[in-house]
Design a protein around this motif. Structure first.
Motif, PDB file in Angstrom:
ATOM      1  N   ARG A 107     -47.015  -0.854  -4.908  1.00 30.91           N
ATOM      2  CA  ARG A 107     -45.664  -0.437  -5.270  1.00 30.91           C
ATOM      3  C   ARG A 107     -45.634   1.073  -5.567  1.00 30.91           C
ATOM      4  N   GLU A 108     -46.656   1.556  -6.267  1.00 31.90           N
ATOM      5  CA  GLU A 108     -46.742   2.983  -6.578  1.00 31.90           C
ATOM      6  C   GLU A 108     -47.010   3.802  -5.310  1.00 31.90           C
ATOM      7  N   ASN A 143     -46.109   3.096  -2.240  1.00 29.22           N
ATOM      8  CA  ASN A 143     -44.864   3.171  -1.459  1.00 29.22           C
ATOM      9  C   ASN A 143     -43.857   4.114  -2.106  1.00 29.22           C
ATOM     10  N   ARG A 144     -43.825   4.114  -3.450  1.00 32.87           N
ATOM     11  CA  ARG A 144     -42.897   5.014  -4.134  1.00 32.87           C
ATOM     12  C   ARG A 144     -43.270   6.473  -3.889  1.00 32.87           C
ATOM     13  N   VAL A 145     -44.569   6.779  -4.011  1.00 30.99           N
ATOM     14  CA  VAL A 145     -45.021   8.156  -3.825  1.00 30.99           C
ATOM     15  C   VAL A 145     -44.817   8.613  -2.385  1.00 30.99           C
ATOM     16  N   LYS A 178     -42.710   7.487  -0.224  1.00 33.32           N
ATOM     17  CA  LYS A 178     -41.276   7.631   0.028  1.00 33.32           C
ATOM     18  C   LYS A 178     -40.761   8.942  -0.555  1.00 33.32           C
ATOM     19  N   ALA A 179     -41.210   9.279  -1.755  1.00 33.46           N
ATOM     20  CA  ALA A 179     -40.780  10.538  -2.382  1.00 33.46           C
ATOM     21  C   ALA A 179     -41.277  11.735  -1.582  1.00 33.46           C
ATOM     22  N   ASP A 198     -35.723   4.447 -10.331  1.00 34.02           N
ATOM     23  CA  ASP A 198     -36.591   4.564  -9.158  1.00 34.02           C
ATOM     24  C   ASP A 198     -37.071   3.202  -8.656  1.00 34.02           C
ATOM     25  N   GLY A 199     -36.163   2.219  -8.677  1.00 37.17           N
ATOM     26  CA  GLY A 199     -36.490   0.901  -8.131  1.00 37.17           C
ATOM     27  C   GLY A 199     -37.278   0.002  -9.039  1.00 37.17           C
ATOM     28  N   GLU A 200     -37.459   0.398 -10.294  1.00 36.36           N
ATOM     29  CA  GLU A 200     -38.184  -0.416 -11.261  1.00 36.36           C
ATOM     30  C   GLU A 200     -37.360  -0.562 -12.534  1.00 36.36           C
ATOM     31  N   SER A 226     -41.755  -2.258 -14.640  1.00 36.32           N
ATOM     32  CA  SER A 226     -42.805  -1.251 -14.495  1.00 36.32           C
ATOM     33  C   SER A 226     -44.014  -1.583 -15.361  1.00 36.32           C
TER      34      SER A 226
END
Length: 822
Positions: free
Chosen positions: A288-289, A291-293, A295-296, A336-338, A369
């Motif tokens: 999950r982290e 994909n978040r990073v 994406k950012a 941020d989706g969490e 989170s």
């Protein structure tokens, strides 16, 4: 013998010395786990280095351990992953000869070898095309030769991994997901693959690779311990089986547990499941982290382009765009989706906050989170006992969120919040269920039942009681004895703790105590017997509790596995509920002796009396199920024939010969009205649900012809079944427990009830029928229930004159039947 002495013996005596030292090391009881793996790696390093030196290698060559061997994690039967690395200056023939002088001694000892010969440029190019090769090179470790060459390769490969992370990490994520889909989740499998299943050693390796990319890091707490436990279990599996296997098969589990010094196989599985759960949770959080990073990162160039390369409005003092925080509940926001805690949240002053945050996350179908969960676990104050109304309502809201409940619940459980809220949860956490019908461990099954119950809340007057009953119905499996009895006491205590009033506590305790009552009665008892219906009505007590149990029964079965529920079972349970509701409303159950047969039964019975022979109806097209309702198990077979001895074994034997599995069965005598002009005498009507073991269903005419032959004695069914068994013997597998036959306390005025529990097998019902015929008893009705490999057959029997069997006679019959089935 010390490690130095082992190394010296290895160098002095060659492969034979290595083999002897290796054998000695693997059988050292005082050295196991990480020390033994490290010692085995050092021993192997020394031997391979000696082979390399003895081969007189040219300059610019190195022998490299990669993958698991590169990490020095050698299990007794692990492959040796080796790379012969060279700088390209030596003659190719010399490199090939060097490789042969290393590979062949390894093969001669019967060790599995994964080998390659490459230059640094070739290794790098191969890694660019093959993700698995790239992962293996991340753990490259020099064994002998030019260490500088290996160090340069490691540096380059690691730099490539970090530079290519936006491409390689999604590729690795997809690889992990595909493997999980194929191999299943380790923490729920009865025979798990310790390496390939989700939450296994492959996923632990993937987390190391993610950390090496510098994009994200896994939660470290408990991860090394979990990985070590799986490696220890694999070591013990290799030692006890003597094979290079990662699958923890049922027949190996007791030996593996003993090798590890554990109490029993269940203790082993629970440790393995706990380790897998830790790795799975870390995997979820980490990806999950990632994909978040990623994406950012991908969004930043687009944002700069939109802003023309300048900073502008809408940015914070640090130059970053502001992060939107959407309120979800008091002290809870989405960011941020969490789901995270609001800046103003004070867990130390708000004991309901953990449940409020969890309910908000589940209702929003968002992950909670890791930081938020850990802060709640570390600082939230305990709930008062009994809980306040808000806490109870938030728990119900969490349980009612459907599929979204599962990841939120697992996040709370990983940080110990669930056992703090519900102390008895610890006893069922990661507890295995050895019945193959069950898909999940006990704790996950309880959550899955709540998930299923969430879609049935519109069918009950008290949805909150349904959801909590679903969560608690198997809570007694953490204690010895009947889990329903133990669960009743635990449910009573927990319901009081949660804050339900006295009446609700009684209802929940009753639901837990009798959560199996409806399905067991519907599939194993004669519903036309008034005693059956009255017994259920007495146990249930009220229409509201009956309504609750009906929904709980379906949710429990659906959460158990595909073999536990079908349209056929659903119809039987619904029929029972309707009859019990009538009794609770003051109605008198109909007299079964006066019950009229259905139109089809009457038609077939008339034809049977007229011809004096069996008449069959095989409904090859199942009745259409309601939308979203499970398909019925098998098809309906209705047989009518004049009452005569040997009907049950004859019909069951013919079905077995035609490879038809009996999924459910009902056998009863029907008296036709005299005004039908169909003759006189009782007719036996058998209404069964059957399914083909494989292939298509046989024709009804063939079944009828064989049944006629079986009844007149011209078809020797036992001999035919024995011939088939001899020609196609069953595969060797886990030894099934012996059959058990008991006299059930059913309080029936119509017949004595005999219950048979045995391993399901072709011809089982035929053997039961033959034993009953030999005992000179009459079968009034039979009710067959099959769950996976287990059969529970209930038979209502009488003396030939229709009277009940005396107690002593019934016990003797049960013993004789049990003996005949062994």
């Amino acid at each position: 013998m010390t490690s130095l002495e082992v190394s010296e013996e290895t160098e002095d005596s060659g492969p034979g010395g290595y083999a002897a030292a290796r054998l000695l090391l693997l059988h050292e009881k005082e050295r196991s786990g990480p020390p033994r793996r490290a010692a085995l790696a050092r021993l192997t390093d020394d031997w391979l280095a000696a082979l390399f030196a003895a081969a007189a290698p040219p300059r610019g060559v190195a022998l490299v351990a990669v993958g698991g061997y590169g990490r020095a994690e050698l299990s007794p039967r692990s492959d040796l992953d080796l790379l012969l690395l060279h700088d390209g200056t030596a003659d190719k023939a010399a490199i090939a000869a060097l490789a042969d002088r290393i590979w062949y001694p390894v093969w001669d000892l019967g060790l599995a070898l994964d080998h390659s010969v490459r230059t640094a440029a070739e290794a790098r190019a191969t890694a660019a095309d093959d993700l698995k090769v790239h992962l293996g090179l991340l753990d490259a470790r020099p064994l002998a030769g030019d260490h500088g060459l290996v160090a340069a390769l490691r540096t380059t490969v690691l730099a490539d991994w970090r530079n290519q992370a936006p491409r390689r990490l999604p590729e690795l994520d997809a690889l992990c997901r595909e493997r999980a889909e194929r191999m299943g989740e380790l923490q729920f499998l009865l025979e798990p693959d310790l390496k390939e299943a989700r939450g296994g050693l492959r996923d632990a390796q993937a987390l190391r690779a993610v950390a090496a990319s510098w994009v994200a890091d896994a939660p470290r707490e408990g991860l090394d311990s979990a990985r070590r436990r799986l490696l220890d279990a694999r070591d013990a599996l290799h030692l006890t089986t003597g094979r290079a296997t990662d699958r923890l098969a049922l027949q190996e589990q007791d030996a593996v547990a003993a090798e590890l010094g554990l109490l029993d196989a269940d203790t082993l599985l629970r440790e393995v499941y706990e380790a897998a759960r830790t790795i799975s949770y870390a995997t979820d959080v980490t990806w999950r982290e990632v994909n978040r990073v990623l994406k950012a990162r991908s969004a930043r160039p687009r944002l700069r382009a939109l802003l023309g390369g300048r900073g502008g409005g809408g940015r914070t003092a640090t130059g970053k765009p502001p992060v939107e925080r959407t309120p979800l509940a008091e002290g809870v926001v989405e960011m941020d989706g969490e789901v995270v805690l609001a800046r103003t949240a004070r867990p130390e002053r708000d004991p309901v906050l953990p449940l409020r945050a969890a309910a908000a996350a589940a209702q929003s179908a968002l992950p909670i989170s890791l930081h938020a969960v850990r802060r709640l676990a570390a600082t939230a104050t305990p709930l008062p006992v009994p809980w306040p109304a808000e806490a109870r309502e938030e728990l119900v809201t969490l349980l009612g969120a459907g599929e979204a409940t599962v990841p939120v619940w697992e996040a709370l459980e990983a940080e110990g919040i669930i056992t703090r809220l519900l102390p008895d949860w610890e006893r069922v956490r990661c507890r295995p269920q050895r019945n193959p019908v069950h898909t999940w461990t006990v704790d996950r099954h309880l959550v899955e039942t709540a998930v299923r119950a969430s879609s049935l809340t519109r069918r009950v007057g008290r949805p909150d009681l349904l959801l909590v009953a679903a969560l608690l119905h198997d809570i007694g499996k953490g204690w010895p004895g009947d889990h329903s009895v133990a669960g009743e006491t635990i449910a009573r205590d927990l319901a009081t703790r949660i804050g339900f009033d006295r009446a609700d506590v009684v209802t929940l305790a009753t639901a837990v105590r009798h959560h199996l009552l409806l399905v067991e009665t519907a599939t194993r008892r004669d519903l036309d017997d008034p005693a059956t219906v009255r017994a259920v009505a007495t146990a249930v007590g009220t229409v509201g509790t009956l309504e609750l149990l009906h929904a709980l029964t379906e949710a429990d079965a659906l959460a158990t596995g595909p073999a536990a529920w079908s349209a056929w079972r659903a119809s039987l349970v619904a029929d029972l509920v309707k009859r019990v509701a009538g009794v609770l409303a003051g109605e008198t159950p109909p007299d079964p002796e006066a019950a009229a047969p259905s139109a089809e039964q009457e038609r077939l019975a008339i034809e049977a009396l007229r011809t004096g022979e069996p008449v069959l109806a095989l409904h090859t097209e199942p009745v259409a199920a309601e939308p979203e309702e499970p398909e019925p198990v098998g098809v309906e077979l209705v047989i009518a024939l004049p009452d005569q001895p040997g009907v049950l074994p004859a019909v069951a034997g013919v079905l077995a010969l035609h490879r038809l599995t009996v999924r459910a069965a009902d056998l009863r005598a029907v008296e036709l009205p005299l005004d039908l002009g169909a003759g006189s005498g009782p007719v036996l009507v058998l209404d069964w649900r059957v399914a083909a073991e494989y292939g298509s269903l046989p024709e009804a005419a063939r079944l009828r012809a064989d049944l006629v032959r079986a009844l007149d004695g011209s078809l020797d069914i036992p001999a035919r079944l024995a011939e088939r068994e001899a020609a196609y013997p069953r595969r060797r597998g886990l030894t099934a427990p012996p059959p058990r036959v008991t006299v059930a306390a059913a309080d029936s005025r119509l017949a004595t009830v005999i219950e048979v529990r045995a391993q399901d097998a072709p011809g089982l019902l035929h053997r039961i029928g033959r034993a009953l015929e030999g005992a000179a008893v009459r079968v009034r009705s039979a009710h067959v229930s099959t769950l996976g490999a287990n059969a529970v057959d209930t038979l209502y029997v009488t003396r030939p004159d229709g009277s009940l069997l005396p107690d002593e006679e019934a016990i003797d019959l049960a013993r004789a039947l049990e003996s005949a089935l062994r």
